[in-house]
Design a protein around this motif. Structure first.
Motif, PDB file in Angstrom:
ATOM      1  N   ALA A  26       2.808   8.594   6.501  1.00 45.33           N
ATOM      2  CA  ALA A  26       3.498   7.422   7.050  1.00 45.33           C
ATOM      3  C   ALA A  26       2.556   6.534   7.851  1.00 45.33           C
ATOM      4  CB  ALA A  26       4.683   7.854   7.913  1.00 45.33           C
ATOM      5  N   ARG A  27       1.342   6.994   8.116  1.00 47.78           N
ATOM      6  CA  ARG A  27       0.347   6.142   8.787  1.00 47.78           C
ATOM      7  C   ARG A  27       0.107   4.856   8.001  1.00 47.78           C
ATOM      8  NH1 ARG A  27      -1.263   6.579  13.775  1.00 47.78           N
ATOM      9  NH2 ARG A  27      -1.474   8.663  14.557  1.00 47.78           N
ATOM     10  N   VAL A  28       0.465   4.867   6.707  1.00 49.47           N
ATOM     11  CA  VAL A  28       0.308   3.679   5.865  1.00 49.47           C
ATOM     12  C   VAL A  28       1.150   2.511   6.397  1.00 49.47           C
ATOM     13  CG1 VAL A  28       2.127   4.191   4.180  1.00 49.47           C
ATOM     14  CG2 VAL A  28       0.097   2.949   3.448  1.00 49.47           C
ATOM     15  N   PHE A  29       2.142   2.790   7.220  1.00 51.58           N
ATOM     16  CA  PHE A  29       3.001   1.755   7.787  1.00 51.58           C
ATOM     17  C   PHE A  29       2.452   1.168   9.092  1.00 51.58           C
ATOM     18  CE2 PHE A  29       6.028   4.626   5.521  1.00 51.58           C
ATOM     19  CZ  PHE A  29       6.370   3.751   4.516  1.00 51.58           C
TER      20      PHE A  29
ATOM     21  N   GLU B  74       0.829  -1.213   0.000  1.00 48.99           N
ATOM     22  CA  GLU B  74       0.000   0.000   0.000  1.00 48.99           C
ATOM     23  C   GLU B  74       0.862   1.262   0.000  1.00 48.99           C
ATOM     24  OE1 GLU B  74      -3.535   2.208  -0.099  1.00 48.99           O
ATOM     25  OE2 GLU B  74      -3.165   0.097  -0.475  1.00 48.99           O
ATOM     26  N   ALA B  75       1.993   1.221   0.684  1.00 45.74           N
ATOM     27  CA  ALA B  75       2.903   2.375   0.689  1.00 45.74           C
ATOM     28  C   ALA B  75       3.455   2.622  -0.706  1.00 45.74           C
ATOM     29  CB  ALA B  75       4.040   2.157   1.681  1.00 45.74           C
ATOM     30  N   LEU B  76       3.761   1.540  -1.406  1.00 46.11           N
ATOM     31  CA  LEU B  76       4.247   1.684  -2.780  1.00 46.11           C
ATOM     32  C   LEU B  76       3.164   2.250  -3.686  1.00 46.11           C
ATOM     33  CD1 LEU B  76       6.225  -1.674  -3.093  1.00 46.11           C
ATOM     34  CD2 LEU B  76       7.153   0.611  -2.683  1.00 46.11           C
ATOM     35  N   ARG B  77       1.938   1.742  -3.546  1.00 45.66           N
ATOM     36  CA  ARG B  77       0.822   2.234  -4.368  1.00 45.66           C
ATOM     37  C   ARG B  77       0.550   3.703  -4.111  1.00 45.66           C
ATOM     38  NH1 ARG B  77      -1.163  -2.961  -3.458  1.00 45.66           N
ATOM     39  NH2 ARG B  77      -2.385  -2.372  -1.642  1.00 45.66           N
ATOM     40  N   ARG B  78       0.701   4.138  -2.861  1.00 48.30           N
ATOM     41  CA  ARG B  78       0.435   5.541  -2.495  1.00 48.30           C
ATOM     42  C   ARG B  78       1.672   6.433  -2.669  1.00 48.30           C
ATOM     43  NH1 ARG B  78      -3.332   5.601   2.888  1.00 48.30           N
ATOM     44  NH2 ARG B  78      -4.973   4.267   2.086  1.00 48.30           N
ATOM     45  N   ASN B  79       2.761   5.842  -3.151  1.00 47.90           N
ATOM     46  CA  ASN B  79       4.005   6.587  -3.358  1.00 47.90           C
ATOM     47  C   ASN B  79       4.522   7.215  -2.048  1.00 47.90           C
ATOM     48  OD1 ASN B  79       6.172   7.389  -4.899  1.00 47.90           O
ATOM     49  ND2 ASN B  79       5.221   9.316  -5.502  1.00 47.90           N
ATOM     50  N   VAL B  80       4.541   6.398  -0.995  1.00 39.69           N
ATOM     51  CA  VAL B  80       5.083   6.812   0.304  1.00 39.69           C
ATOM     52  C   VAL B  80       6.348   5.972   0.520  1.00 39.69           C
ATOM     53  CG1 VAL B  80       4.652   7.064   2.776  1.00 39.69           C
ATOM     54  CG2 VAL B  80       2.748   7.281   1.154  1.00 39.69           C
TER      55      VAL B  80
ATOM     56  N   ALA C 270       3.280   9.682  13.539  1.00 36.83           N
ATOM     57  CA  ALA C 270       3.726   9.248  12.218  1.00 36.83           C
ATOM     58  C   ALA C 270       4.200  10.486  11.475  1.00 36.83           C
ATOM     59  CB  ALA C 270       2.590   8.587  11.456  1.00 36.83           C
ATOM     60  N   SER C 271       5.409  10.406  10.947  1.00 32.25           N
ATOM     61  CA  SER C 271       5.970  11.557  10.257  1.00 32.25           C
ATOM     62  C   SER C 271       6.604  11.117   8.946  1.00 32.25           C
ATOM     63  CB  SER C 271       7.015  12.220  11.152  1.00 32.25           C
ATOM     64  OG  SER C 271       7.601  13.316  10.501  1.00 32.25           O
ATOM     65  N   PRO C 272       6.283  11.746   7.862  1.00 31.34           N
ATOM     66  CA  PRO C 272       5.192  12.706   7.650  1.00 31.34           C
ATOM     67  C   PRO C 272       3.850  11.995   7.811  1.00 31.34           C
ATOM     68  CG  PRO C 272       6.110  12.054   5.540  1.00 31.34           C
ATOM     69  CD  PRO C 272       6.964  11.399   6.607  1.00 31.34           C
TER      70      PRO C 272
ATOM     71  N   VAL D 248       8.516   7.691   9.535  1.00 28.31           N
ATOM     72  CA  VAL D 248       8.945   7.368  10.894  1.00 28.31           C
ATOM     73  C   VAL D 248       7.698   7.194  11.756  1.00 28.31           C
ATOM     74  CG1 VAL D 248      10.218   8.165  12.926  1.00 28.31           C
ATOM     75  CG2 VAL D 248      11.051   8.733  10.624  1.00 28.31           C
ATOM     76  N   LEU D 249       7.640   6.075  12.460  1.00 31.33           N
ATOM     77  CA  LEU D 249       6.555   5.831  13.407  1.00 31.33           C
ATOM     78  C   LEU D 249       7.126   5.762  14.810  1.00 31.33           C
ATOM     79  CD1 LEU D 249       4.434   2.974  11.763  1.00 31.33           C
ATOM     80  CD2 LEU D 249       4.107   5.433  11.590  1.00 31.33           C
ATOM     81  N   GLN D 250       6.505   6.484  15.717  1.00 26.75           N
ATOM     82  CA  GLN D 250       6.840   6.352  17.134  1.00 26.75           C
ATOM     83  C   GLN D 250       5.703   5.567  17.758  1.00 26.75           C
ATOM     84  OE1 GLN D 250       7.491  10.432  18.358  1.00 26.75           O
ATOM     85  NE2 GLN D 250       9.658  10.244  17.903  1.00 26.75           N
ATOM     86  N   THR D 251       6.055   4.465  18.398  1.00 31.25           N
ATOM     87  CA  THR D 251       5.050   3.567  18.946  1.00 31.25           C
ATOM     88  C   THR D 251       5.234   3.388  20.446  1.00 31.25           C
ATOM     89  OG1 THR D 251       6.382   1.575  18.572  1.00 31.25           O
ATOM     90  CG2 THR D 251       4.944   2.291  16.767  1.00 31.25           C
TER      91      THR D 251
END
Length: 112
Positions: free
Chosen positions: A78-81, A42-48, A73-75, A52-55
C-alpha cells in the motif's frame, strides 16, 4: 477521540478518511477543506487494489498542512498510495488555532 468517518467516492475509488487524533489537550482541529487523492495508475500496474495509510499531518497556526508523514501502510504494498495521499493531504485546510498542531488521518484506498 474518533470523529465520524466520511466516505468519499472518486473516479473508481472508495476513499474513507478519518481524523483520528490531534495531539495536545484540546479538541481535534476542524477540517475546513478536504481533497480526495486520485487512485494512482502505479497501483493498478502493480495489482494493488486497496490499502490503508495512517498519516500524521503537521498543521501551521493558519490551518495549512505543512508536512505529511505516512506512519503505517497496510498491507506493505500500500506504500504505492503514498505520493497520491501526500499530494492530496497537503491541500487540506484546517481551522487556524494560531499555533502549530498535528493530526493523524487514516486513508483507506479501495478500487471499486
Amino acid at each position: 477521540m474518533k470523529s465520524p468517518v466520511p466516505v468519499v467516492s472518486h473516479a473508481g475509488l472508495a476513499l474513507v478518511t478519518s481524523l483520528l487524533l490531534a495531539t495536545g489537550a484540546h479538541a481535534d482541529p476542524k477540517i475546513l477543506k478536504k481533497v480526495p487523492p486520485d487512485f494512482p495508475q502505479e497501483a493498478l500496474r502493480r495489482n494493488v487494489p486497496n490499502g490503508v495509510l495512517q498519516t500524521q499531518l503537521a498543521i501551521d497556526g493558519q490551518g495549512n498542512v505543512t508536512d505529511v508523514k505516512v506512519v503505517n501502510a497496510s498491507p506493505p504494498p500500500a506504500r504505492v498510495f503514498k505520493d497520491a495521499a501526500t499530494e492530496a493531504l497537503m491541500k487540506w485546510k484546517f481551522e487556524g488555532s494560531g499555533k502549530p498542531d498535528t493530526a493523524e488521518v487514516k486513508l483507506v484506498f479501495s478500487q471499486e
